[in-house]
Design a protein around this motif. Structure first.
Motif, PDB file in Angstrom:
ATOM      1  N   VAL A  12       0.863  -1.193   0.000  1.00 15.06           N
ATOM      2  CA  VAL A  12       0.000   0.000   0.000  1.00 15.06           C
ATOM      3  C   VAL A  12       0.892   1.233   0.000  1.00 15.06           C
ATOM      4  O   VAL A  12       1.726   1.391   0.906  1.00 15.06           O
ATOM      5  N   GLY A  13       0.738   2.099  -1.014  1.00 17.69           N
ATOM      6  CA  GLY A  13       1.501   3.350  -0.982  1.00 17.69           C
ATOM      7  C   GLY A  13       2.290   3.681  -2.234  1.00 17.69           C
ATOM      8  O   GLY A  13       3.122   4.575  -2.217  1.00 17.69           O
ATOM      9  N   ILE A  14       2.007   2.991  -3.355  1.00 21.37           N
ATOM     10  CA  ILE A  14       2.682   3.392  -4.595  1.00 21.37           C
ATOM     11  C   ILE A  14       1.902   4.537  -5.246  1.00 21.37           C
ATOM     12  O   ILE A  14       0.683   4.439  -5.447  1.00 21.37           O
ATOM     13  N   ARG A  18       8.868   6.812  -8.113  1.00 17.71           N
ATOM     14  CA  ARG A  18       9.793   7.335  -7.094  1.00 17.71           C
ATOM     15  C   ARG A  18       9.336   6.963  -5.685  1.00 17.71           C
ATOM     16  O   ARG A  18      10.014   7.299  -4.702  1.00 17.71           O
ATOM     17  N   SER A  19       8.169   6.361  -5.561  1.00 19.84           N
ATOM     18  CA  SER A  19       7.636   6.028  -4.231  1.00 19.84           C
ATOM     19  C   SER A  19       8.527   5.015  -3.522  1.00 19.84           C
ATOM     20  O   SER A  19       9.025   4.066  -4.150  1.00 19.84           O
ATOM     21  N   ILE A  20       8.652   5.190  -2.217  1.00 17.30           N
ATOM     22  CA  ILE A  20       9.386   4.199  -1.424  1.00 17.30           C
ATOM     23  C   ILE A  20       8.705   2.834  -1.554  1.00 17.30           C
ATOM     24  O   ILE A  20       9.374   1.797  -1.650  1.00 17.30           O
ATOM     25  N   TYR A  39      -3.989   1.443  -5.184  1.00 17.14           N
ATOM     26  CA  TYR A  39      -3.860   2.856  -5.581  1.00 17.14           C
ATOM     27  C   TYR A  39      -4.877   3.664  -4.798  1.00 17.14           C
ATOM     28  O   TYR A  39      -5.988   3.220  -4.526  1.00 17.14           O
ATOM     29  N   GLN A  40      -4.473   4.882  -4.426  1.00 19.97           N
ATOM     30  CA  GLN A  40      -5.316   5.717  -3.556  1.00 19.97           C
ATOM     31  C   GLN A  40      -6.574   6.214  -4.251  1.00 19.97           C
ATOM     32  O   GLN A  40      -7.636   6.288  -3.642  1.00 19.97           O
ATOM     33  N   ASN A  41      -6.432   6.606  -5.530  1.00 15.81           N
ATOM     34  CA  ASN A  41      -7.585   7.170  -6.253  1.00 15.81           C
ATOM     35  C   ASN A  41      -7.372   6.984  -7.758  1.00 15.81           C
ATOM     36  O   ASN A  41      -6.302   6.553  -8.196  1.00 15.81           O
ATOM     37  N   PRO A 192      15.945  10.994   3.985  1.00 13.14           N
ATOM     38  CA  PRO A 192      15.159  11.716   2.994  1.00 13.14           C
ATOM     39  C   PRO A 192      15.406  11.229   1.563  1.00 13.14           C
ATOM     40  O   PRO A 192      16.550  11.007   1.162  1.00 13.14           O
ATOM     41  N   ILE A 193      14.306  11.059   0.834  1.00 13.74           N
ATOM     42  CA  ILE A 193      14.340  10.631  -0.575  1.00 13.74           C
ATOM     43  C   ILE A 193      13.332  11.494  -1.316  1.00 13.74           C
ATOM     44  O   ILE A 193      12.225  11.715  -0.814  1.00 13.74           O
ATOM     45  N   ARG A 194      13.713  11.974  -2.499  1.00 17.01           N
ATOM     46  CA  ARG A 194      12.823  12.859  -3.254  1.00 17.01           C
ATOM     47  C   ARG A 194      11.627  12.079  -3.820  1.00 17.01           C
ATOM     48  O   ARG A 194      11.779  11.297  -4.749  1.00 17.01           O
ATOM     49  N   THR A 195      10.453  12.268  -3.201  1.00 18.88           N
ATOM     50  CA  THR A 195       9.218  11.606  -3.662  1.00 18.88           C
ATOM     51  C   THR A 195       8.105  12.655  -3.701  1.00 18.88           C
ATOM     52  O   THR A 195       8.313  13.793  -3.260  1.00 18.88           O
ATOM     53  N   LEU A 196       6.908  12.247  -4.138  1.00 17.97           N
ATOM     54  CA  LEU A 196       5.779  13.193  -4.165  1.00 17.97           C
ATOM     55  C   LEU A 196       5.471  13.700  -2.763  1.00 17.97           C
ATOM     56  O   LEU A 196       5.296  14.900  -2.538  1.00 17.97           O
TER      57      LEU A 196
HETATM   58  P1  NAD Z   1       4.828   8.971  -2.006  1.00 21.10           P
HETATM   59  O1  NAD Z   1       4.098  10.247  -2.241  1.00 21.10           O
HETATM   60  O2  NAD Z   1       5.391   8.288  -3.160  1.00 21.10           O
HETATM   61  O3  NAD Z   1       3.915   7.959  -1.191  1.00 21.10           O
HETATM   62  C1  NAD Z   1       2.948   8.370  -0.268  1.00 21.10           C
HETATM   63  C2  NAD Z   1       1.765   7.468  -0.506  1.00 21.10           C
HETATM   64  O4  NAD Z   1       0.731   7.718   0.452  1.00 21.10           O
HETATM   65  C3  NAD Z   1       1.148   7.700  -1.902  1.00 21.10           C
HETATM   66  O5  NAD Z   1       1.113   6.479  -2.597  1.00 21.10           O
HETATM   67  C4  NAD Z   1      -0.254   8.166  -1.593  1.00 21.10           C
HETATM   68  O6  NAD Z   1      -1.189   7.721  -2.554  1.00 21.10           O
HETATM   69  C5  NAD Z   1      -0.476   7.502  -0.244  1.00 21.10           C
HETATM   70  N1  NAD Z   1      -1.611   8.066   0.470  1.00 21.10           N
HETATM   71  C6  NAD Z   1      -1.760   9.311   0.981  1.00 21.10           C
HETATM   72  N2  NAD Z   1      -2.998   9.434   1.506  1.00 21.10           N
HETATM   73  C7  NAD Z   1      -3.622   8.236   1.316  1.00 21.10           C
HETATM   74  C8  NAD Z   1      -4.915   7.734   1.612  1.00 21.10           C
HETATM   75  N3  NAD Z   1      -5.849   8.482   2.211  1.00 21.10           N
HETATM   76  N4  NAD Z   1      -5.206   6.450   1.282  1.00 21.10           N
HETATM   77  C9  NAD Z   1      -4.288   5.671   0.662  1.00 21.10           C
HETATM   78  N5  NAD Z   1      -3.051   6.097   0.353  1.00 21.10           N
HETATM   79  C10 NAD Z   1      -2.736   7.363   0.668  1.00 21.10           C
HETATM   80  O7  NAD Z   1       5.958   9.340  -0.918  1.00 21.10           O
HETATM   81  P2  NAD Z   1       6.950   8.418  -0.070  1.00 21.10           P
HETATM   82  O8  NAD Z   1       8.025   9.339   0.358  1.00 21.10           O
HETATM   83  O9  NAD Z   1       7.277   7.185  -0.812  1.00 21.10           O
HETATM   84  O10 NAD Z   1       6.088   8.082   1.219  1.00 21.10           O
HETATM   85  C11 NAD Z   1       5.884   6.755   1.697  1.00 21.10           C
HETATM   86  C12 NAD Z   1       6.083   6.711   3.198  1.00 21.10           C
HETATM   87  O11 NAD Z   1       7.468   6.886   3.466  1.00 21.10           O
HETATM   88  C13 NAD Z   1       5.351   7.798   3.982  1.00 21.10           C
HETATM   89  O12 NAD Z   1       4.864   7.255   5.183  1.00 21.10           O
HETATM   90  C14 NAD Z   1       6.457   8.791   4.258  1.00 21.10           C
HETATM   91  O13 NAD Z   1       6.184   9.575   5.398  1.00 21.10           O
HETATM   92  C15 NAD Z   1       7.596   7.830   4.499  1.00 21.10           C
HETATM   93  N6  NAD Z   1       8.936   8.413   4.462  1.00 21.10           N
HETATM   94  C16 NAD Z   1       9.344   9.160   3.396  1.00 21.10           C
HETATM   95  C17 NAD Z   1      10.603   9.710   3.395  1.00 21.10           C
HETATM   96  C18 NAD Z   1      11.072  10.549   2.225  1.00 21.10           C
HETATM   97  O14 NAD Z   1      12.039  11.296   2.383  1.00 21.10           O
HETATM   98  N7  NAD Z   1      10.480  10.447   1.077  1.00 21.10           N
HETATM   99  C19 NAD Z   1      11.479   9.486   4.462  1.00 21.10           C
HETATM  100  C20 NAD Z   1      11.046   8.706   5.529  1.00 21.10           C
HETATM  101  C21 NAD Z   1       9.768   8.178   5.519  1.00 21.10           C
END
Ligand code: NAD
Length: 265
Positions: A12-14, A18-20, A39-41, A192-196
């Protein structure tokens, strides 16, 4: 085959490549896991479907984690297709953009705090509750993603700090509760990683630059590194590990913040 052979994982969370969560999906696929993606939406659907094609996933389902009915439907659907679930990855975080800059005290609203906690923290418990019966008795693992801002204060991360702190507490309480079912619960605290999601945080570029200079490895981490550590934590190689927050941040958490300024190199 790899160390996740015969494992079935829900990711859950792509949101993009670039997503983690995508880094984790790729590592798990490489190690032999069968994947289901959400997918969220509708806006994100085609991107996630593209990811699914790249990692051999035949199950792509809608899931907004604020909606309990959708959570139930995802696990009902998986229960019909799979005999059980071995891995659930929660890589979800959100706070309203206007809360992620300026003064924490002045800018944190009651509603913004509620939203950040609900989406970024509570939803991990909700996934565990709905998935529990499918995960019982099979050395299953739940994994979430957190950040150092949950342990220490830093500019702009603001309302996400308390959300990550409560998420990390969830990891410990869920580990205690689900341990008797053989279900492990861990978090990866990524650098930190550059993501949305990261682009919403004011000063994010500065965070990347600072991490690069101050971290013991003198660089930032990659999606692949976070993916590999996550795959390990969810595998049988990590059967003795639960309730843990594993930092995958080039060592940044281990040094005092002033280290970069004092350093000769
Ligand atoms: P990302 O934007 O690629 O992923 C965030 C995801 O959350 C998205 O897929 C989005 O659709 C989902 N999301 C948000 N609201 C939602 C909802 N209501 N229902 C379902 N999905 C929902 O960014 P990311 O950086 O890959 O984030 C993933 C996780 O990693 C997050 O918890 C973030 O806090 C954590 N994180 C990120 C970093 C970073 O630097 N990027 C560092 C440490 C932790």
């Amino acid at each position: 085959m790899g160390f996740l052979k015969d494992k079935r994982a829900l990711i859950v969370g792509i949101a993009s490549n670039r997503s983690i969560a995508w880094g984790i999906a790729q590592a798990m696929y490489r190690e032999g896991a069968t994947l289901a993606l959400t997918y969220q939406n509708d806006k994100l659907r085609s991107r996630v479907e593209q990811c699914a094609r790249e990692c051999g996933s035949e199950l792509v389902l809608p899931l907004d984690v604020t909606d309990d009915d959708q959570i139930e439907t995802v696990f009902e659907t998986l229960g019909k297709r799979w005999e059980g679930i071995d891995i659930v990855v929660h890589a979800v975080g959100f706070a309203p953009r206007e809360e992620l800059q300026g003064s924490f005290v002045d800018n944190t609203t009651r509603e913004g705090f509620r939203i950040a906690q609900d989406i970024s923290s509570y939803s991990f418990i909700a996934l565990a509750r709905s998935g529990r019966s499918l995960m019982q008795g099979r050395n299953a693992a739940l994994l979430t993603l957190t950040y150092l801002g949950g342990e220490r204060a830093l500019p702009s991360y603001n309302v996400m700090g308390p959300a990550k702190a409560s998420l990390e507490a969830n990891v410990r309480y869920m580990a205690y509760d689900l341990g008797p079912d053989g279900i492990r619960v861990n978090a990866v605290s990524a650098g930190p990683i550059r993501t949305l999601a990261a682009s919403g945080i004011g000063n994010f570029r500065k965070m990347l630059d600072f991490n690069l200079k101050a971290a013991p490895l003198r660089r930032n981490v990659t999606l692949e590194e976070v993916g590999n550590a996550s795959a390990f934590l969810c595998s049988d190689l990590a059967l003795g590990i639960t309730g843990e927050v594993l930092h995958v941040d080039a060592g940044f958490h281990a040094v005092a913040l002033s280290g970069a300024e004092l350093s000769d190199n």
